[in-house]
Enzyme design. Sequence first.
Site, PDB file in Angstrom:
ATOM      1  N   GLY A   1       0.821  -1.216   0.000  1.00  0.00           N
ATOM      2  CA  GLY A   1       0.000   0.000   0.000  1.00  0.00           C
ATOM      3  C   GLY A   1       0.850   1.259   0.000  1.00  0.00           C
TER       4      GLY A   1
ATOM      5  CG  ASP B   1      -0.597  -6.180   0.227  1.00  0.00           C
ATOM      6  OD1 ASP B   1      -0.239  -5.031   0.530  1.00  0.00           O
ATOM      7  OD2 ASP B   1      -1.756  -6.458  -0.138  1.00  0.00           O
TER       8      ASP B   1
ATOM      9  NE  ARG C   1      -2.243  -5.387  -5.336  1.00  0.00           N
ATOM     10  CZ  ARG C   1      -1.933  -4.534  -4.362  1.00  0.00           C
ATOM     11  NH1 ARG C   1      -2.093  -4.903  -3.084  1.00  0.00           N
ATOM     12  NH2 ARG C   1      -1.436  -3.349  -4.622  1.00  0.00           N
TER      13      ARG C   1
ATOM     14  CE1 TYR D   1      -9.491   7.138   7.682  1.00  0.00           C
ATOM     15  CE2 TYR D   1      -9.260   4.838   7.045  1.00  0.00           C
ATOM     16  CZ  TYR D   1      -8.694   6.064   7.361  1.00  0.00           C
ATOM     17  OH  TYR D   1      -7.335   6.211   7.349  1.00  0.00           O
TER      18      TYR D   1
HETATM   19  C1  VAH Z   1      -7.898   8.936   3.657  1.00  0.00           C
HETATM   20  N1  VAH Z   1      -5.505   9.178   3.257  1.00  0.00           N
HETATM   21  O1  VAH Z   1      -8.051   9.931   2.969  1.00  0.00           O
HETATM   22  C2  VAH Z   1      -6.495   8.656   4.200  1.00  0.00           C
HETATM   23  C3  VAH Z   1      -6.267   9.320   5.526  1.00  0.00           C
HETATM   24  C4  VAH Z   1      -6.474  11.435   6.856  1.00  0.00           C
HETATM   25  C5  VAH Z   1      -6.777  10.753   5.561  1.00  0.00           C
HETATM   26  O2  VAH Z   1      -6.790   8.608   6.584  1.00  0.00           O
HETATM   27  O3  VAH Z   1      -8.802   8.180   3.932  1.00  0.00           O
END
Ligand code: VAH
Length: 315
Positions: free
Chosen positions: A11, A34, A36, A141
Amino acid sequence: MKKILVTGSLGQIGSELVTKMRSIYGTDHVIATDIRDNGSEVVKAGPFEILDVTDATKMYNLAKKYEVDTIIHLAALLSATAEKKPLLAWNLNMGGLVNALETARELNCQFFTPSSIGAFGPSTPKDNTPQDTIQRPTTMYGVNKVSGELLCDYYFTKFGVDTRGVRFPGLISYVAEPGGGTTDYAVEIYYEAVKNKRFTSYIDKGTYMDMMYMPDALNAIIDLMEADSTKLKHRNAFNITAMSFAPEEIAAEIKKHIPEFEISYNVDPVRQAIANSWPNSIDATAAKEEWGFKAEYNLEKMTIDMLEKLKRKLN
Ligand code: VAH
């Protein structure tokens, strides 16, 4: 000598962290994994194993086989992808984290996993966001990141696992292109500037988010993991940042080097809503005081390096 297993090694963070850690701790001391095999330098230059982090048995067996003492758990879906596939995100982000923490507990490993500014929400103070404050994120998230912070602290207090983490801002790099983030516009703008001298931003002007150049992010992980644990009052996870800017400001910095560069806007409501729920700027005092965090790159210095490296990579 450390023996480190890294998940999500192909990643955006992993692909550079593995290379850097191999240069510090020795190639055979860093086992990249990972889901893959992409045939990249990370795969070819040292130990590499296919690992789906939702497979607890395979993760445990790999950690035991290589006798690792440190787990760097990076495999996760980022904010925009998680918002499109919330249940997949919960299962992968939380299932993978529990498996990694359990492996660390059973094999007595030191443990790192990143949190994010995404762990904050609309009710969090937006400017100079404190280390300890309200965390009511409104994205899957963010729910994953707050849950992850609490779970990692629990493994430290309940089982004595040496868990550590940072709340990353948006990360900018030229090696592996990120996928599925909200802050990724700040990576794509550099690619488009070099390739086409223009960029259409899906994040609106005036939208401030914390950002960091990848070299500073890698140093932060290594510095935190090497820090004296008796000095840590916090663990999961430390606010860290290098800069905060809006799209028009990174565009103006690029224009200093590519005068004909133009930015336009076609706002993506999903990613704009995510960005609006995050802080404008966060306070990194705790990280500075407890383990000497410092960032070397500001927007000006990062832009010079990104454009130079991308001109070489793309041409
Ligand atoms: C995202 N790059 O955009 C990640 C990060 C603070 C952003 O967690 O989801």
